[in-house]
Enzyme design. Sequence first.
Site, short mmCIF file in Angstrom:
data_model
loop_
_atom_site.label_atom_id
_atom_site.label_comp_id
_atom_site.label_asym_id
_atom_site.label_seq_id
_atom_site.Cartn_x
_atom_site.Cartn_y
_atom_site.Cartn_z
N CYS A 214 0.94 -0.69 0.04
CA CYS A 214 0.06 -0.17 0.26
C CYS A 214 0.59 1.06 0.36
O CYS A 214 1.92 1.50 0.81
CB CYS A 214 -0.57 -0.02 1.35
SG CYS A 214 -1.83 1.16 0.97
N CYS B 246 0.23 3.79 3.12
CA CYS B 246 0.90 3.08 4.48
C CYS B 246 2.51 3.84 4.78
O CYS B 246 2.10 4.44 3.83
CB CYS B 246 1.13 1.70 4.65
SG CYS B 246 -0.68 0.89 4.59
N HIS C 101 -4.65 1.11 7.86
CA HIS C 101 -4.89 0.47 7.02
C HIS C 101 -7.06 0.19 6.96
O HIS C 101 -6.48 0.52 6.28
CB HIS C 101 -3.99 -0.58 6.88
CG HIS C 101 -4.17 -1.00 4.37
ND1 HIS C 101 -4.03 -0.47 3.56
CD2 HIS C 101 -5.08 -2.26 4.50
CE1 HIS C 101 -3.92 -1.05 2.91
NE2 HIS C 101 -5.02 -1.44 3.09
N ASN D 49 -14.19 8.68 -1.67
CA ASN D 49 -15.08 7.65 -2.77
C ASN D 49 -14.53 6.80 -2.21
O ASN D 49 -13.40 5.91 -1.30
CB ASN D 49 -14.40 7.37 -4.00
CG ASN D 49 -14.20 8.34 -5.03
OD1 ASN D 49 -15.49 9.79 -4.99
ND2 ASN D 49 -13.57 9.12 -6.12
N HIS E 210 -6.94 1.89 0.99
CA HIS E 210 -6.65 2.20 2.66
C HIS E 210 -7.83 3.87 2.58
O HIS E 210 -7.68 4.35 1.56
CB HIS E 210 -5.41 3.22 2.67
CG HIS E 210 -3.97 3.70 3.51
ND1 HIS E 210 -3.08 3.26 4.25
CD2 HIS E 210 -4.41 4.94 4.15
CE1 HIS E 210 -3.31 3.57 5.51
NE2 HIS E 210 -4.40 4.35 5.64
N HIS F 257 -8.63 6.82 2.31
CA HIS F 257 -8.30 8.57 2.07
C HIS F 257 -9.62 9.31 1.12
O HIS F 257 -10.44 8.34 0.85
CB HIS F 257 -7.05 8.13 0.64
CG HIS F 257 -7.87 7.44 0.23
ND1 HIS F 257 -7.85 6.06 -0.48
CD2 HIS F 257 -7.25 8.02 -1.39
CE1 HIS F 257 -7.56 5.67 -1.79
NE2 HIS F 257 -7.28 6.85 -2.31
ZN LIG Z 1 -1.30 1.05 3.49
#
Ligand SMILES: [Zn+2]
Length: 364
Positions: A66, A69, A137, A177, A188, A190
């Site tokens: 990811c 992270c 995460h 979204n 993740h 966001h």
């Molecule tokens: Zn992540």
Amino acid sequence: MSLADGREIVYFDLDDSRPDRLVPDLRDLAPTTTSSEIRYDVLTDEWVAIASHRQSRTHLPPTDECPLCPSRNGRQTEVPAPDYDVAVFENRFPSFSSPTSSAGTSGSNPVVVEPHGLSGRAPGVGRCEVVCFTSDHDTPISQLPPEHVRLVVDAWADRTERLGELPHVEQVFCFENRGEEIGVTLGHPHGQIYAYPFVTPRTKQLLEAARRHRERTWRSLVADVIASELADGSRVVHESEHWVAFVPSAARWPVEVHLYPRRQVPDIPALSGEERDDFARAYLHVLQAMDNLYDTPLPYISAWHQAPVRTDRELAYLGLQVFSVRRAANKLKYLAGSESGMGVFVNDVTPEQIAAQLREAATA
Ligand SMILES: [Zn+2]
């Protein structure tokens, strides 16, 4: 702070004692090359962003790769620090990019505002940022503590102000979204921020309706709608000291909730500290009700409506619109012929029904 390719990163902390904010980005990253441009659609009087470089962006990497992270155990991500509360950085695959940080638009002039003839093109100047809500995460924003969500609000406020200071930016849009169902490419938690070089069609439309109402009544349209929803009550999902949440009477989406502050403000920076704290609680209430509706977390789009940077500041009324494409436990709504072709939404769920379900789900 800057990332290895020159993009800016900003940290927002719950307390000021974080020691690790100056950790450099050790990656060997080539400068981003963006080729974003905006084209004017003379038939609809709207702009379209053409950003072909986005085709190569990362798509649903495994959790141990990811990029959002923190950087730990020798693995370098987009966030150099080993931990963070909220981090905001410029998107590596932006739909719009600032003239200084983009090879594709460097040296060119800012937006050509007035299109001429039957088409118009301009560099896609603006800015796209990624807001990492938490370093964890697996914790979505709906499960964060209220004080952490309040920090996210502060980050939105700061970025709205900073991006609004850029000379070519006309509107700042903060949004999230969530869910693969609506095309999210990173798991993740966001959100994103788009700083547009024009006022968006949706905002223009809302402002025109508000203007007509003001000319007729000398009152605020959104304030009148809030008062009427509270008086009726059938679509109200949540009320708190400073915020009101309801399903709009003409909801387009099977699940749709609008949140408004009781006081008219143009944008997030204008919210008081108390209003921000109270928003965090109200938003968590709404998101958790939405997640309780079905057995799986609800995919949603959460969209802040803020005043344009330079125009109609006194007319606009800040609001957050959260909506989902899920119309039943195992069914999604697709934007098909009527919606995509004609812009006419057909909603299979009555707004009163979904409001009642959300009120019930909130206490479940
Ligand atoms: Zn992540």
